[in-house]
Motif scaffolding. Sequence first.
Motif, short mmCIF file in Angstrom:
data_model
loop_
_atom_site.label_atom_id
_atom_site.label_comp_id
_atom_site.label_asym_id
_atom_site.label_seq_id
_atom_site.Cartn_x
_atom_site.Cartn_y
_atom_site.Cartn_z
N VAL A 1 -1.39 7.01 -8.92
CA VAL A 1 -1.93 5.66 -8.75
C VAL A 1 -2.45 5.50 -7.33
O VAL A 1 -1.94 6.11 -6.39
N GLN A 2 -3.48 4.70 -7.23
CA GLN A 2 -4.05 4.38 -5.93
C GLN A 2 -4.40 2.90 -5.93
O GLN A 2 -5.03 2.40 -6.85
N GLY A 3 -3.93 2.19 -4.91
CA GLY A 3 -4.21 0.76 -4.87
C GLY A 3 -3.87 0.17 -3.52
O GLY A 3 -3.19 0.79 -2.69
N ILE B 1 -1.06 -10.08 -6.87
CA ILE B 1 -0.30 -8.84 -7.05
C ILE B 1 -0.94 -7.88 -8.05
O ILE B 1 -0.86 -6.66 -7.89
N LYS B 2 -1.59 -8.41 -9.06
CA LYS B 2 -2.11 -7.58 -10.15
C LYS B 2 -3.02 -6.48 -9.61
O LYS B 2 -3.92 -6.72 -8.82
N GLY B 3 -2.75 -5.24 -10.07
CA GLY B 3 -3.57 -4.10 -9.69
C GLY B 3 -3.24 -3.52 -8.33
O GLY B 3 -3.91 -2.58 -7.88
N HIS C 1 4.35 -8.95 -12.76
CA HIS C 1 3.24 -9.56 -12.04
C HIS C 1 2.02 -8.65 -11.96
O HIS C 1 1.05 -8.97 -11.27
N GLY C 2 2.07 -7.50 -12.65
CA GLY C 2 0.90 -6.65 -12.75
C GLY C 2 0.76 -5.57 -11.69
O GLY C 2 -0.31 -4.96 -11.58
N ALA C 3 1.80 -5.30 -10.90
CA ALA C 3 1.72 -4.24 -9.90
C ALA C 3 1.59 -2.88 -10.59
O ALA C 3 2.14 -2.65 -11.67
N ILE C 4 0.84 -1.98 -9.96
CA ILE C 4 0.65 -0.64 -10.55
C ILE C 4 1.59 0.38 -9.92
O ILE C 4 1.62 1.54 -10.34
N GLY C 5 2.34 -0.03 -8.93
CA GLY C 5 3.31 0.85 -8.29
C GLY C 5 4.19 0.04 -7.36
O GLY C 5 3.85 -1.10 -7.00
N LYS D 1 -6.93 -3.96 7.74
CA LYS D 1 -6.95 -4.73 6.51
C LYS D 1 -7.13 -3.80 5.31
O LYS D 1 -7.71 -2.72 5.42
N ASN D 2 -6.62 -4.25 4.17
CA ASN D 2 -6.80 -3.52 2.91
C ASN D 2 -6.24 -2.09 3.00
O ASN D 2 -6.93 -1.12 2.69
N LEU D 3 -5.01 -1.96 3.43
CA LEU D 3 -4.38 -0.65 3.50
C LEU D 3 -4.08 -0.18 2.08
O LEU D 3 -3.51 -0.90 1.26
N MET D 4 -4.46 1.05 1.80
CA MET D 4 -4.29 1.62 0.47
C MET D 4 -3.10 2.58 0.45
O MET D 4 -2.74 3.17 1.48
N ALA D 5 -2.52 2.77 -0.73
CA ALA D 5 -1.47 3.77 -0.93
C ALA D 5 -1.84 4.64 -2.11
O ALA D 5 -2.45 4.18 -3.09
N VAL D 6 -1.47 5.91 -2.02
CA VAL D 6 -1.67 6.86 -3.11
C VAL D 6 -0.31 7.47 -3.44
O VAL D 6 0.33 8.08 -2.57
N ILE D 7 0.13 7.30 -4.68
CA ILE D 7 1.40 7.86 -5.13
C ILE D 7 1.13 8.89 -6.21
O ILE D 7 0.48 8.59 -7.23
N ASP D 8 1.61 10.09 -5.99
CA ASP D 8 1.54 11.16 -7.00
C ASP D 8 2.96 11.60 -7.30
O ASP D 8 3.74 11.86 -6.38
N MET D 9 3.30 11.71 -8.57
CA MET D 9 4.65 12.17 -8.92
C MET D 9 4.69 12.84 -10.27
O MET D 9 3.87 12.55 -11.16
#
Length: 502
Positions: free
Chosen positions: A140-142, A162-164, A195-199, A246-254
């Motif tokens: 996921v990336q968001g 929160i969604k996405g 609340h629609g969070a993807i991670g 602003k708009n810091l992104m995170a990438v989670i791989d598992m």
Amino acid sequence: MRKKVYVYLLLSGGICLLSAYTLKKKGDRIDEGQSRPTLEKVFAKINQEVLQNSRVFETLTDATQKIGHRLTGSANGSRAEEYTYNLLKQYGYSDTKYAPFEVESWMRDTVTLAVVPRKSDNFRDVEVVALAHSPVEAHVQGEIIDIGNGLEGDFAALKDRIKGKIALVNIGLAAPTKGARNLHRSEKTALAIQHGAIGVIMVNLVPGNVLLTGTASVTGKLIPVPSVCISLESGQEIRQWMQDQKNLMAVIDMTNVSRKIRARNVVATLKGSQFPDEKIIIGGHLDSWDLATGAIDNGIGSFSILDIARTFKALKIKPKRTIEFVMFMGEEQGLLGSRSLVDDLKKSGQLDNVRYILNLDMTNDPSGFNAFGRSEMVPFLTEIGETVKLVEPAFQNTVSNQAGLHSDHQPFMMEGVPVVGMSGHLDRNVLDCYHANCDNMNLVNKDQLKNTVRYSAMLLYALANADAIPTQRMDDTKTRDFLIAQGLRTPLQIANEWRWKE
């Protein structure tokens, strides 16, 4: 015919005087008789036996060295089941048995977390550990959104944003609000998903780059989004970067492993002399997480129970009621072993006969008892504590009266079964290693561990020999009202375990 009554004593909940106890000694066997002085004599024998001959520290040390962690579903978990089964047999419990149940096993594989400003390739890798029951595979990336302490009000204040996105949430309360009650990490994850969070990125609040694991699922089943934990220091860096960029992104791989396996509770029985069909179970979870050996969570609880069982056999104690000593598996992955036992009792029509549960989960150096919301038990427990003080004046006999969730007493409490507990303490440096990679034997205090054994054994004996126990199982309506009064409706609703419609 006497109605069968089960009393479950899992370390953790009236008016009855100790003069109602009947205790006496017949030859080498401690059995029935009639007075507080006689009860004091039995407590003194328990006290002496534990102080002189306890094996709790030695057996826990041996198990952590030979087995390591005790993750349910792993080879180590199976070895832990066999170790305690054989130990109980060695102590003289010839009818020790396995109580198998099927469980969805979860084991971690790989996980990475990187953060980066939007429209940038300036990736920063962050040390991370997966929380249990995250998906078998996730990428996921968001954008990161900071939910702070992750309480209901925190999510509600940001509900439209929160969604996405990927929720950044404290595991604890960084800035506690007066009267605020923290939520379990699984409940915070559930709110994020609702609340629609993807991670979800959980921030451990323990200093020293400590990573914490544990389940992110309220049901023990896989959740649809990845949930991970980072250290306090990493959380501080990310939050500072969010202010700068602003708009810091995170990438989670598992990737993780999940499959059906059969785990086993381990049960040993000490038959009652006068009311053999009434049972008290003293239990605690044997399983642990896999980042360390689980010496504190829950080695100190489960191995204390084993030593209580040894003590009763060494003293040839024959209680009025049958006592069952239970090593639960699967607690860390969703109270799976205790849920299985409750389901079995319901299917057999015996749950109405359950009287008590005492659950030892990270119980250490007790100073008193917890009536677990059953006010009618307070005088009863206070009297027991006063007798303990006659044997050991250092025992403070503090009696608390607050119910809680998230351990093996919960499935019983949800069915109206009374719960009683031990009120103890752990030093801050020990609590900082909760579910972390530092939960090892160096944290265990031998003398405090013996205190858990001797005081818990005294309470167990007193309950097993009471002529009358001042509380009963509640019906469904009273159970609902009890849980509301204890402030547990909200966390149970978040966990989708609130079965009542109002």
